[in-house]
Write an enzyme that holds these catalytic residues in place. Structure first.
Site, PDB file in Angstrom:
ATOM      1  N   ARG A  18       4.553  20.402 -11.468  1.00  0.00           N
ATOM      2  CA  ARG A  18       4.127  21.499 -12.332  1.00  0.00           C
ATOM      3  C   ARG A  18       2.608  21.579 -12.499  1.00  0.00           C
ATOM      4  NH1 ARG A  18       8.211  23.942 -15.505  1.00  0.00           N
ATOM      5  NH2 ARG A  18       9.852  24.196 -13.991  1.00  0.00           N
ATOM      6  N   GLU A  69      -3.020   1.269  -2.643  1.00  0.00           N
ATOM      7  CA  GLU A  69      -2.609   1.545  -1.263  1.00  0.00           C
ATOM      8  C   GLU A  69      -3.516   2.637  -0.721  1.00  0.00           C
ATOM      9  OE1 GLU A  69       1.408   2.759  -0.732  1.00  0.00           O
ATOM     10  OE2 GLU A  69       2.136   1.083  -1.901  1.00  0.00           O
ATOM     11  N   GLU A 150       1.933  -7.259   3.844  1.00  0.00           N
ATOM     12  CA  GLU A 150       3.134  -6.724   3.200  1.00  0.00           C
ATOM     13  C   GLU A 150       4.037  -6.237   4.330  1.00  0.00           C
ATOM     14  OE1 GLU A 150       2.585  -3.911  -0.005  1.00  0.00           O
ATOM     15  OE2 GLU A 150       4.613  -3.101   0.287  1.00  0.00           O
ATOM     16  N   HIS A 213      10.121   3.927  -5.695  1.00  0.00           N
ATOM     17  CA  HIS A 213      11.056   5.029  -5.866  1.00  0.00           C
ATOM     18  C   HIS A 213      12.302   4.646  -6.657  1.00  0.00           C
ATOM     19  CE1 HIS A 213      14.053   8.070  -4.592  1.00  0.00           C
ATOM     20  NE2 HIS A 213      13.008   8.865  -4.775  1.00  0.00           N
TER      21      HIS A 213
HETATM   22  N1  PXP Z   1       4.643  -0.719  -0.347  1.00  0.00           N
HETATM   23  C1  PXP Z   1       3.940   0.170   0.384  1.00  0.00           C
HETATM   24  C2  PXP Z   1       2.794  -0.321   1.206  1.00  0.00           C
HETATM   25  C3  PXP Z   1       4.261   1.548   0.348  1.00  0.00           C
HETATM   26  O1  PXP Z   1       3.560   2.425   1.088  1.00  0.00           O
HETATM   27  C4  PXP Z   1       5.307   1.984  -0.488  1.00  0.00           C
HETATM   28  C5  PXP Z   1       5.627   3.445  -0.581  1.00  0.00           C
HETATM   29  O2  PXP Z   1       4.575   4.127  -1.153  1.00  0.00           O
HETATM   30  C6  PXP Z   1       5.997   1.012  -1.253  1.00  0.00           C
HETATM   31  C7  PXP Z   1       5.656  -0.322  -1.148  1.00  0.00           C
HETATM   32  C8  PXP Z   1       7.080   1.396  -2.195  1.00  0.00           C
HETATM   33  O3  PXP Z   1       8.153   1.939  -1.502  1.00  0.00           O
HETATM   34  P1  PXP Z   1       9.354   2.572  -2.314  1.00  0.00           P
HETATM   35  O4  PXP Z   1       8.830   3.725  -3.095  1.00  0.00           O
HETATM   36  O5  PXP Z   1      10.323   2.957  -1.245  1.00  0.00           O
HETATM   37  O6  PXP Z   1       9.893   1.477  -3.224  1.00  0.00           O
END
Ligand code: PXP
Length: 236
Positions: A18, A69, A150, A213
């Site tokens: 929004r 990130e 990671e 997520h």
């Molecule tokens: N780690 C990294 C490097 C990611 O790019 C993401 C997605 O943004 C996640 C973790 C988290 O992934 P999810 O949202 O599927 O839990």
């Protein structure tokens, strides 16, 4: 004890649906910390589809352990060097993708990743590389000087059937052992949820899981504090 990093991007996704001021990802981050997570993760994408520059600035002021990130685009590395998160996690980024689709190809992009790692280190920022769980990518990570990896757990999360899940888990286990033998800190994330997280948390040498997520989805029904506590309970 395995740590939990909560990715709050999708709080901002709802806000951007929004172009509003709510829900506020910074308030969400504070509640996640109060609920006991170990770090806050956000992704400043080049297209700024969810998290904005101002969010990262505000997060930096109130969050003790901030993991940004980011791609290795110069503009984004410049911002990171100014804002100074505690950690930068370098990820591949494509404009059209819905989410980060795979790990960084460190082997193919060694020179430019090495430059970005060195710049971030010079600014006091720890650097993690988001990679697929393969020996080649781990070896390349060591060569570019990043101390943290990671593992992209997408293939594990998407595997269907017990045999396929076991196969992906074994790939992660072998890679974690190999990486920690090289002196790297091992984290993992992507697609982890309340059903599939325990097996990954049980991998020897696992330091931290970064999850977004599924926690934000559950929070719609339970509130974010309870969603974080339930996830932390599963992985610890
Ligand atoms: N780690 C990294 C490097 C990611 O790019 C993401 C997605 O943004 C996640 C973790 C988290 O992934 P999810 O949202 O599927 O839990």
């Amino acid at each position: 004890m395995v740590k939990l990093g909560v990715n709050i991007d999708h709080v901002a996704t709802v806000r951007e649906a929004r172009k509003s001021y709510e829900p506020d990802p910074i308030q969400a981050a504070k509640e996640c910390v109060r609920a006991g997570c170990d770090s806050i993760v956000c992704h400043l994408r080049e297209d700024r589809r969810h998290i904005k520059d101002a969010d990262v600035k505000r997060l930096r002021k109130v969050i003790g352990n901030l993991n940004l990130e980011m791609s290795i685009a110069k503009e984004i590395v410049d911002i990171a060097c100014r804002i100074k998160p505690d950690q930068a996690t370098l990820v591949p980024e494509k404009r059209q993708e819905i989410t980060t689709e795979g790990g960084l190809d460190v082997r193919r992009n060694e020179a430019c990743i090495k430059r970005a790692v060195a710049r971030l280190h010079k600014n006091g920022i720890a650097v993690s590389l988001f990679i697929n769980p393969s020996k080649e990518q781990i070896d390349a990570t060591v060569r570019v000087g990043a101390g943290i990896i990671e593992f992209h757990t997408g293939e594990y999360a998407n595997a269907s059937g017990a045999a396929a899940v076991r196969r992906q888990l074994n790939i992660l286990k072998r890679a974690a052992g190999y990486a920690s033998g090289k002196g790297l800190i091992v984290n993992a994330g992507h697609g982890l949820n309340y059903k599939n997280v325990k097996a990954v948390a049980g991998i020897k040498d696992m330091n931290e899981l970064n999850i977004g997520h599924s926690i934000i989805s559950r929070a719609v029904f339970t509130g974010i504090a309870r969603a974080v506590k339930e996830m932390a309970g599963l992985i610890r």
